[in-house]
Design an enzyme around this catalytic site. Structure first.
Site, short mmCIF file in Angstrom:
data_model
loop_
_atom_site.label_atom_id
_atom_site.label_comp_id
_atom_site.label_asym_id
_atom_site.label_seq_id
_atom_site.Cartn_x
_atom_site.Cartn_y
_atom_site.Cartn_z
N ASP A 1 2.25 -5.08 2.96
CA ASP A 1 1.75 -6.36 3.48
C ASP A 1 2.25 -7.53 2.65
OD1 ASP A 1 0.42 -5.34 5.64
OD2 ASP A 1 -1.53 -5.21 4.64
N THR B 1 -8.32 9.30 6.18
CA THR B 1 -8.03 10.51 5.37
C THR B 1 -7.10 10.22 4.21
OG1 THR B 1 -6.06 11.09 6.64
CG2 THR B 1 -8.17 11.92 7.48
N ASP C 1 -1.77 -4.27 -1.26
CA ASP C 1 -0.96 -3.51 -0.31
C ASP C 1 0.49 -4.01 -0.39
OD1 ASP C 1 0.42 -2.83 2.17
OD2 ASP C 1 -1.51 -2.06 2.82
N ARG D 1 -0.15 5.69 5.74
CA ARG D 1 -1.33 6.45 5.33
C ARG D 1 -2.43 6.26 6.35
NH1 ARG D 1 -3.22 5.64 -0.74
NH2 ARG D 1 -3.92 3.66 0.12
#
Ligand code: PRP
Ligand code: URA
Length: 209
Positions: A203, A108, A200, A104
């Site tokens: 991660d 944006t 995340d 991603r």
């Protein structure tokens, strides 16, 4: 028409709570991702077609059901979807594995493609698309667009945590796709992270950041 299935099993709820905890380390987080993929995958594969096959037991010959049709294809969305692959392979060791690399854009939040390789041909296979997180839905929609462009027809999407925004977007773009969700969370924050979520996923699975 696709359906949405949210998992109600207490073990799934318990394991997702463990994953949410910010003190859960990489090893445990990775193991939980895989365990949840087994459980959600088990549910998602409950309609696999069967055919009766002749088997000789030690006692006699019988007709007994086995999975029919072309081999399953699983397609993780990189990176975090990789954490779910071994869980599905535990259920269906002979599945073919494709990969779709998307990240991603930080500003944006739009998915950017960097790698795609699918089993060929894919049109007659049931395809499980794997990604722990369905946030805005941009990555899932882009991955399924790509799979359909390459002939994929029978597609199911599996995630651990979904935001209502992502479910809506995926349903609208691909109404034929069944969606299997570990847990639906409250909402996205301004950075398009799922809240309360688990942070995340990539991660936390790979120990990066
Ligand atoms: C995460 C996650 C999904 C995507 C979901 O990947 O694994 O692929 O975000 O967000 P969306 O629904 O808004 O598209 P990320 O882009 O962080 O890449 P990574 O897995 O390589 O860390
Ligand atoms: N991707 C993640 O890994 N986590 C989120 O909360 C949203 C997108």
């Amino acid at each position: 028409m696709g359906n949405i299935y949210e998992m109600g099993h207490p073990l799934i709820k318990h394991k997702i709570s463990l994953m949410r905890n910010k003190n859960t380390g990489t090893n445990e987080f990775r193991a939980l991702t895989e365990e949840l993929a087994v459980m959600i995958g088990y549910e998602a594969l409950s309609d696999l077609p069967l055919e009766d096959v002749k088997i000789e037991t030690p006692l006699e010959t019988c007709m007994s059901p086995m999975i029919a049709g072309k081999k399953l294809a699983i397609v993780p969305i990189l990176r975090a979807g990789l954490g779910m692959v071994n869980g599905i392979l535990t259920l269906v060791p002979s599945a073919k594995v494709g990969h779709i690399g998307l990240y991603r854009d930080h500003d944006t939040h739009e998915p950017q493609e960097y790698y795609c390789k699918l089993p060929n041909p894919i049109s007659e296979r049931t395809i499980l698309v794997l990604d722990p997180m369905l946030a805005t839905g941009g990555s899932a929609v882009a991955a399924i667009d790509f799979i359909k462009e390459h002939g994929g027809k029978y597609i199911k999407f599996l995630c651990l945590i979904a935001a209502p925004e992502g479910i809506k977007k995926l349903e609208k773009a691909h109404p034929d796709v069944d969606i299997y969700i570990g847990r639906t969370d409250r909402q996205l924050n301004k950075d398009a992270y799922i809240c309360p979520g688990l942070g995340d996923a990539g991660d936390r699975i790979f120990g990066t950041k």
